[in-house]
Write an enzyme that holds these catalytic residues in place. Sequence first.
Site, PDB file in Angstrom:
ATOM      1  CD  GLU A 128      -0.130  -1.159   3.593  1.00  0.00           C
ATOM      2  OE1 GLU A 128       0.230  -1.891   2.567  1.00  0.00           O
ATOM      3  OE2 GLU A 128       0.313  -1.841   4.046  1.00  0.00           O
ATOM      4  CG  HIS A 151      -5.607  -5.558   1.078  1.00  0.00           C
ATOM      5  ND1 HIS A 151      -6.255  -6.027   2.925  1.00  0.00           N
ATOM      6  CD2 HIS A 151      -5.048  -5.615   1.705  1.00  0.00           C
ATOM      7  CE1 HIS A 151      -5.217  -6.048   3.277  1.00  0.00           C
ATOM      8  NE2 HIS A 151      -4.353  -5.962   2.857  1.00  0.00           N
ATOM      9  CD  GLU A 152      -2.274  -4.458  -1.035  1.00  0.00           C
ATOM     10  OE1 GLU A 152      -1.988  -2.981   0.603  1.00  0.00           O
ATOM     11  OE2 GLU A 152      -2.269  -5.018  -0.739  1.00  0.00           O
ATOM     12  CG  HIS A 160      -3.757  -1.042   3.870  1.00  0.00           C
ATOM     13  ND1 HIS A 160      -2.904  -1.330   5.057  1.00  0.00           N
ATOM     14  CD2 HIS A 160      -3.004  -2.408   3.242  1.00  0.00           C
ATOM     15  CE1 HIS A 160      -2.769  -2.572   5.418  1.00  0.00           C
ATOM     16  NE2 HIS A 160      -3.113  -3.212   3.728  1.00  0.00           N
ATOM     17  CD  GLU A 180      -1.523  -5.322   6.537  1.00  0.00           C
ATOM     18  OE1 GLU A 180      -3.037  -5.718   5.924  1.00  0.00           O
ATOM     19  OE2 GLU A 180      -1.151  -5.426   6.331  1.00  0.00           O
ATOM     20  CG  ASP A 192       8.792  -9.834   6.630  1.00  0.00           C
ATOM     21  OD1 ASP A 192       8.352  -8.380   7.887  1.00  0.00           O
ATOM     22  OD2 ASP A 192       9.387 -10.173   6.233  1.00  0.00           O
ATOM     23  CE1 TYR A 202      -2.899  -8.853   5.510  1.00  0.00           C
ATOM     24  CE2 TYR A 202      -1.552  -9.657   7.036  1.00  0.00           C
ATOM     25  CZ  TYR A 202      -1.930  -9.401   5.929  1.00  0.00           C
ATOM     26  OH  TYR A 202      -0.171  -8.641   5.534  1.00  0.00           O
TER      27      TYR A 202
HETATM   28 ZN   LIG Z   1      -2.617  -5.039   3.899  1.00  0.00          ZN
END
Ligand SMILES: [Zn+2]
Length: 614
Positions: free
Chosen positions: A284, A308-309, A312, A331, A388, A396
């Site tokens: 994003e 979704h993006e 953001h 998320e 990460d 999410y």
């Molecule tokens: Zn995302």
Amino acid sequence: MKNIIFLLSLALLSCNQNKVTDENGVSTDPHSFSKPDQAIVKHLDLDLNVNFESKILTGKATWTIENHKGADSIIFDTQNLHVIRVTLSNGEKTGFSFGPEKKYLGSALKVGIKDSTKQVTIWYTTSPDASALQWLSPQQTAGKVYPFLFTQSEAILARSWIPCQDSPGIRFTYNATITVPSNLLALMSAENPQQINVKGVYHFKQPHAIPSYLMALAVGDLKFKAIDSRTGIYAEPIAIDKAVWEFADMGKMVTSAEKLYGPYRWGRYDVIVLPPSFPFGGMENPMLTFLTPTVTAGDRSLVSLIAHELAHSWSGNLVTNATWNDFWLNEGFTVYLERRIVEDIYGKDEAKMQEVLGYESLKETLQDLGVKSSDTRLKGDYEGRDPDEGMTDIAYEKGYFLLKTIENTVGRARMDGFLKDYFKNHSFQSATTEDFLSYLDSQLLKENVAWADQIKVKQWVYEPGIPLNFPSIGSAKYQAIDSLVSGWKGKIHPAGLKAKLRSANEQLYLIKVLPADLNAKDMAGIDKEFGFTKSGNAELNCAWYVLAIRHHYQAAYPAVENFLNHVGRRKFLIPLYKELATSAAGKEWAKKIYKKARPNYHSVSYNTIDNLLK
Ligand SMILES: [Zn+2]
């Protein structure tokens, strides 16, 4: 005590855009060496030259800083950067030193400053294996004529191409000048050019304060085509028409999101379709979403990724998780917004199907991590680890289902008003999980004491697994598939099914609920009906190839190998390599493919797979 902390954090938020320190003035981000309570960055002037032969960026980063407390140094995060010299506002040289190299974090760059220092200029080069940068040879692009470069800075990779205070709680505006070979176009997470400039020198401006993980650069043989007056697509010339057709609804999506969550604050919303090695579905980057080409399925079936993006632009870019331990704030909120946009444009059935698929993948994640694992809490604890590792469906989907639980309890109208105000009141700021919980208490739950008991928000956030008040979900279309499959009673009957299950979501669900004891002949029968092996939809490909490996369906093996060689998206690579690694022969084959394919993957993908195949 809680109220006091809340008041203090509100005070911090109101006097300072950056949410970086606790009530004692100490940095709260375990993934940055910076000490923003002493000296903090406010604006960046970046000047870089892109060299495809040496695979390095060379230039300088001039930081405008604030040194409220009269500190004698400012700390930046770096990873494998070669610093040539550092100068202060008046051009005079200053001393600098590197701290010890730490796993995942790189090393701290300490630069000497004075009380009066307003600017620090760092002259540096990146290293050819900088973790944020992926340099593609012409062969690795769609057009196969020109090389390509793109960055991926989230979570903590920005420090490998810009010396910066690399914490999502620290925001700055930026201008940049990027020099590239004259036949290529450069784009950033900023106001962008729409045409190639013959000199290869491009100027960028991001007038809104953003965190470092949203710094982004792409350079390649790129063309622009508008969708409408404020949205458009950049892609390699060979891929642009397909992308423009696929994402025709982009303008509608921005309008839908604005209706729900308030004005889009960033000016233009454009998308760049990258070569296939891009490791994520999308990233994003403000004003310019970076996108995998695996969503151009040819039938608009995967466009929810754009929703979704785009979402953001509110959750993440406008209101940002203060540390990577608060990643669910980015998320979970974004998945919630995404499904609301999808519902608005494509209808309830579509949104419900996506919700069920999300739940299925949450269940798999819970099984992988173990329901009692502390990594299944929404509030993460990734100190000492690569952040990460927190990029799982806990952030999410468990995050999404908490917001859905709140919506179910307070009603949709109240939820919408609450979220709209939340984004407005926290614009261009960062928030911790605790900030959100306090805001939720004071702005929504205080209205009705029973709501807090029903929602049990602390259990969702601080305890592992999924709470008992998990919302009930279901899709009539999926229930029909469930009864169809259970009616087979051991012998499958795929003939004529495709006419009934036309949407990609239904077909994906079918793949997920197929009986566990299929043999290669059953697989061939299903493939004959649906053509999954040759589908253009990468979600279907991936789910199908996992089954092909599991049930030894050899007719799909060349397609599996081809997919792994061409696609770099981590979401698809992990389940495939994992499935291959379950047998000795599979692992052998995986290692053979991986040896050839690894150079096509970005570091965020190959770092995970290196571990998997060890
Ligand atoms: Zn995302």
